[in-house]
Write a protein that holds these residues in place. Structure first.
Motif, PDB file in Angstrom:
ATOM      1  N   PRO A 242       0.966  -1.252   0.079  1.00 22.54           N
ATOM      2  CA  PRO A 242      -0.247   0.342   0.279  1.00 22.54           C
ATOM      3  C   PRO A 242       1.328   0.894  -0.132  1.00 22.54           C
ATOM      4  O   PRO A 242       1.713   1.000   0.731  1.00 22.54           O
ATOM      5  CB  PRO A 242      -0.491  -0.107   1.569  1.00 22.54           C
ATOM      6  CG  PRO A 242       0.233  -0.921   2.359  1.00 22.54           C
ATOM      7  CD  PRO A 242       0.737  -1.866   1.524  1.00 22.54           C
ATOM      8  N   ILE A 243       0.670   2.342  -0.910  1.00 22.18           N
ATOM      9  CA  ILE A 243       1.164   3.575  -0.741  1.00 22.18           C
ATOM     10  C   ILE A 243       0.433   4.688  -1.068  1.00 22.18           C
ATOM     11  O   ILE A 243      -0.536   4.522  -1.895  1.00 22.18           O
ATOM     12  CB  ILE A 243       2.241   3.230  -2.275  1.00 22.18           C
ATOM     13  CG1 ILE A 243       2.778   4.824  -2.049  1.00 22.18           C
ATOM     14  CG2 ILE A 243       1.575   3.443  -3.711  1.00 22.18           C
ATOM     15  CD1 ILE A 243       3.877   4.940  -1.054  1.00 22.18           C
ATOM     16  N   ILE A 244       0.669   6.037  -0.492  1.00 24.43           N
ATOM     17  CA  ILE A 244       0.091   7.126  -1.285  1.00 24.43           C
ATOM     18  C   ILE A 244       0.867   8.245  -1.285  1.00 24.43           C
ATOM     19  O   ILE A 244       2.123   7.863  -0.290  1.00 24.43           O
ATOM     20  CB  ILE A 244      -0.864   7.149   1.046  1.00 24.43           C
ATOM     21  CG1 ILE A 244       0.097   7.809   1.876  1.00 24.43           C
ATOM     22  CG2 ILE A 244      -2.144   6.412   0.968  1.00 24.43           C
ATOM     23  CD1 ILE A 244      -0.835   8.143   3.482  1.00 24.43           C
ATOM     24  N   VAL A 245       0.091   8.994  -1.494  1.00 28.43           N
ATOM     25  CA  VAL A 245       1.543  10.309  -1.487  1.00 28.43           C
ATOM     26  C   VAL A 245       0.785  11.073  -0.393  1.00 28.43           C
ATOM     27  O   VAL A 245      -0.410  11.971  -0.539  1.00 28.43           O
ATOM     28  CB  VAL A 245       1.141  10.835  -2.722  1.00 28.43           C
ATOM     29  CG1 VAL A 245       1.671  12.240  -3.240  1.00 28.43           C
ATOM     30  CG2 VAL A 245       1.070   9.828  -4.226  1.00 28.43           C
ATOM     31  N   GLY A 246       1.646  11.207   0.449  1.00 32.22           N
ATOM     32  CA  GLY A 246       0.911  12.041   2.435  1.00 32.22           C
ATOM     33  C   GLY A 246       1.248  13.362   2.040  1.00 32.22           C
ATOM     34  O   GLY A 246       0.818  14.239   2.995  1.00 32.22           O
ATOM     35  N   GLU A 247       2.169  14.227   1.175  1.00 28.91           N
ATOM     36  CA  GLU A 247       2.157  15.425   0.958  1.00 28.91           C
ATOM     37  C   GLU A 247       2.610  15.588  -0.730  1.00 28.91           C
ATOM     38  O   GLU A 247       3.489  14.681  -1.184  1.00 28.91           O
ATOM     39  CB  GLU A 247       3.489  15.673   1.502  1.00 28.91           C
ATOM     40  CG  GLU A 247       3.260  15.997   3.280  1.00 28.91           C
ATOM     41  CD  GLU A 247       4.487  16.992   3.844  1.00 28.91           C
ATOM     42  OE1 GLU A 247       4.869  17.539   2.891  1.00 28.91           O
ATOM     43  OE2 GLU A 247       4.380  17.004   5.314  1.00 28.91           O
ATOM     44  N   PHE A 248       2.384  16.463  -0.646  1.00 27.91           N
ATOM     45  CA  PHE A 248       2.830  17.475  -2.843  1.00 27.91           C
ATOM     46  C   PHE A 248       2.076  18.108  -2.454  1.00 27.91           C
ATOM     47  O   PHE A 248       1.435  19.292  -1.914  1.00 27.91           O
ATOM     48  CB  PHE A 248       2.633  16.689  -4.013  1.00 27.91           C
ATOM     49  CG  PHE A 248       0.889  16.386  -3.951  1.00 27.91           C
ATOM     50  CD1 PHE A 248       0.452  16.796  -5.037  1.00 27.91           C
ATOM     51  CD2 PHE A 248      -0.114  15.502  -2.955  1.00 27.91           C
ATOM     52  CE1 PHE A 248      -1.050  17.088  -5.429  1.00 27.91           C
ATOM     53  CE2 PHE A 248      -1.313  15.775  -3.565  1.00 27.91           C
ATOM     54  CZ  PHE A 248      -2.073  16.393  -5.124  1.00 27.91           C
ATOM     55  N   GLY A 249       2.513  19.428  -3.561  1.00 25.39           N
ATOM     56  CA  GLY A 249       2.405  21.132  -4.148  1.00 25.39           C
ATOM     57  C   GLY A 249       2.507  21.024  -5.776  1.00 25.39           C
ATOM     58  O   GLY A 249       2.517  19.664  -5.708  1.00 25.39           O
ATOM     59  N   ASN A 250       1.967  22.110  -5.788  1.00 28.74           N
ATOM     60  CA  ASN A 250       2.662  21.910  -6.934  1.00 28.74           C
ATOM     61  C   ASN A 250       3.386  23.127  -7.291  1.00 28.74           C
ATOM     62  O   ASN A 250       3.224  23.147  -8.577  1.00 28.74           O
ATOM     63  CB  ASN A 250       1.054  23.438  -7.400  1.00 28.74           C
ATOM     64  CG  ASN A 250       0.983  24.962  -7.033  1.00 28.74           C
ATOM     65  OD1 ASN A 250       1.297  25.314  -5.903  1.00 28.74           O
ATOM     66  ND2 ASN A 250       0.326  25.369  -7.271  1.00 28.74           N
ATOM     67  N   ASN A 251       4.576  23.390  -6.603  1.00 26.94           N
ATOM     68  CA  ASN A 251       5.767  23.767  -6.424  1.00 26.94           C
ATOM     69  C   ASN A 251       6.514  23.877  -5.077  1.00 26.94           C
ATOM     70  O   ASN A 251       5.900  23.533  -4.244  1.00 26.94           O
ATOM     71  CB  ASN A 251       5.452  25.635  -7.314  1.00 26.94           C
ATOM     72  CG  ASN A 251       6.593  26.090  -7.557  1.00 26.94           C
ATOM     73  OD1 ASN A 251       7.379  25.265  -8.130  1.00 26.94           O
ATOM     74  ND2 ASN A 251       6.321  27.181  -7.309  1.00 26.94           N
ATOM     75  N   HIS A 252       7.807  23.738  -5.349  1.00 33.07           N
ATOM     76  CA  HIS A 252       8.780  24.285  -4.227  1.00 33.07           C
ATOM     77  C   HIS A 252       9.777  24.537  -4.504  1.00 33.07           C
ATOM     78  O   HIS A 252      10.540  24.462  -5.548  1.00 33.07           O
ATOM     79  CB  HIS A 252       9.091  22.381  -4.092  1.00 33.07           C
ATOM     80  CG  HIS A 252       9.764  22.518  -2.604  1.00 33.07           C
ATOM     81  ND1 HIS A 252      10.711  21.750  -1.585  1.00 33.07           N
ATOM     82  CD2 HIS A 252       8.445  22.968  -1.190  1.00 33.07           C
ATOM     83  CE1 HIS A 252      10.555  22.286  -0.288  1.00 33.07           C
ATOM     84  NE2 HIS A 252       9.047  22.324  -0.332  1.00 33.07           N
ATOM     85  N   SER A 253      10.750  24.358  -3.613  1.00 34.28           N
ATOM     86  CA  SER A 253      12.156  25.776  -3.918  1.00 34.28           C
ATOM     87  C   SER A 253      12.936  24.678  -4.305  1.00 34.28           C
ATOM     88  O   SER A 253      14.293  25.608  -5.086  1.00 34.28           O
ATOM     89  CB  SER A 253      12.205  26.480  -2.705  1.00 34.28           C
ATOM     90  OG  SER A 253      12.285  25.017  -1.872  1.00 34.28           O
TER      91      SER A 253
END
Length: 421
Positions: A242-253
């Motif tokens: 089992p895998i999830i994407v626990g955090e993500f954004g639309n941009n990052h430094s």
């Protein structure tokens, strides 16, 4: 993700890693469980997370955020805690989640990037001890609570310690009698660019006597290419882990993020995702706020994208069946599939009383087949009507049809209705 801290970028390592496929039946549990690589809720139904991270530890006064997050259609909230959070506070958080019919993922943030300059001050062992110390308020909540042992444990300098640290933490928690589904983050500040978690996931999963552990990858600048995203997620699917994407954004430094692929792949393959974060990010990553100043009526560009965009929360989230939700996230909506813009088709044209092509069914927006909204676009309308009042989230808030509704203890305007001027 650390508040007010942009993580240093990491070059994506070319690692040849394989995961040996295996079928691992979950043992009987009172709450969430894992079976054949899928997360099941306490009723045995497949559960796909769609939700938001909320920085409770830094903004404890923002209790209203739980209700606001629920109104996006989210079925899960990942709650940031620190080692100073009391048992009483955890009880309050769980009650807020349950009141708002949200699954509650609790995480300790002190472990973030441990071992690197600027990293956290706690090991996974300390995080595990914290969960054991709060056992009295966690026991009995297995139907509603998942334990994310430690956020982004280990930085780039000591990622090789991840396997032993993680298995040790799991054993500590299980030896204490806690039966909750456990969620474990990868090293390298959560992005696992070294593929350490990917390569060692089978042994970590086997170390859990209940076989009830979910793996969580955080996708920022390392995941700017569709191939990188798909290769990583497919490795777990192929291994039936089992895998999830626990955090993500639309941009990052540390680089641009391909959020479109993340969300599309998650929807296609039934993978849970949780965006970072509701509000409160400091410089220089304020752009990761979904709302302006915790104001649910004022979404940022990122908030609009993840909530209302293609394959977004509002279109794809299904409430956990422990709260009465009955729709399986992997089953096409009753309306007969998904429109090109990622929203489900409405089962009935009567769900669109104002004729704008958008309807409201099963607590989410839907598209009338062949209507004005049946295109590849996503709604970009402002959150506020021309008269200054916020738009209503649901047409049901206007029972008398005068165009005015009542939500969040305030008047709201039905989009396209008689008061929309």
């Amino acid at each position: 993700m650390l508040r007010k801290l942009a993580f240093a970028g990491a070059a994506l390592a070319t690692v040849v890693a394989s995961i040996v496929p295996a079928v691992q039946p979950a043992q009987a549990a009172t709450g969430f469980s894992v079976s054949n690589g899928r997360l099941l809720d306490a009723n045995g139904n497949d559960f796909v997370m769609r939700g938001v991270n909320h920085a409770y530890a830094w903004y404890k006064e923002r209790d209203s955020s739980f209700a606001d997050i629920k109104r996006t259609g989210a079925n899960t909230v990942r709650v940031v805690l620190d080692l100073n959070v009391s048992a009483g506070e955890i009880t309050t958080i769980i009650n807020l989640c349950r009141t708002n019919r949200l699954i509650c993922m609790l995480e300790i943030h002190n472990t973030t990037g441990y071992g690197d300059s600027g990293g956290g001050n706690a090991t996974l062992a300390q995080a595990a001890d914290f969960w054991v110390s709060r056992r009295s308020v966690l026991t009995g909540q297995e139907r509603y609570v998942l334990i994310n042992i430690g956020n982004e444990p280990l930085g780039n300098n000591n990622a090789g310690n991840w396997t032993s640290s993680t298995t040790g933490a799991i054993r500590t928690i299980r030896n204490a009698g806690l039966q909750h589904t456990l969620v474990v983050d990868g090293p390298n500040w959560g992005q696992d660019w070294s593929n350490t978690m990917r390569s060692n996931a089978p042994s970590v999963f086997a170390a859990d006597t209940l076989r009830n552990t979910v793996f969580s990858i955080h996708m920022y600048g390392v995941y700017g290419q569709a191939a990188t995203i798909n290769n990583y997620l497919n490795a777990f699917i192929s291994a039936r882990l089992p895998i999830i994407v626990g955090e993500f954004g639309n941009n990052h430094s540390d680089g641009d993020v391909d959020e479109n692929t993340i969300m599309a792949t998650a929807q296609q393959k039934g993978i849970g995702y949780l965006g970072w974060s509701w509000s409160g990010n400091g410089s220089p990553v304020e752009y990761l706020d979904m709302t302006n100043g915790f104001n649910a009526a004022s979404l940022t560009a990122w908030g609009q994208r993840i909530i209302n965009g293609a394959n977004g929360i509002r279109a794809t989230s299904r409430e956990a069946s422990v709260y009465g939700g009955t729709t399986n996230p992997t089953t096409p909506p009753v309306g007969g599939g998904t429109a090109p813009n990622g929203f489900p088709y409405c089962a009935s044209a009567g769900s669109d009383p104002d004729g704008d092509g958008w309807g409201w069914e099963n607590s989410q927006s839907c598209v009338v087949r062949g209507g004005r909204a049946d295109t590849g676009s996503t709604p970009t309308s402002p959150a506020t009507a021309p008269n200054g009042f916020p738009y209503c989230a649901s047409a049901g808030s206007d029972p008398d049809g005068d165009g005015w509704g009542w939500e969040n203890s305030a008047s709201c305007v039905l989009r396209g209705g008689r008061a929309d001027h």
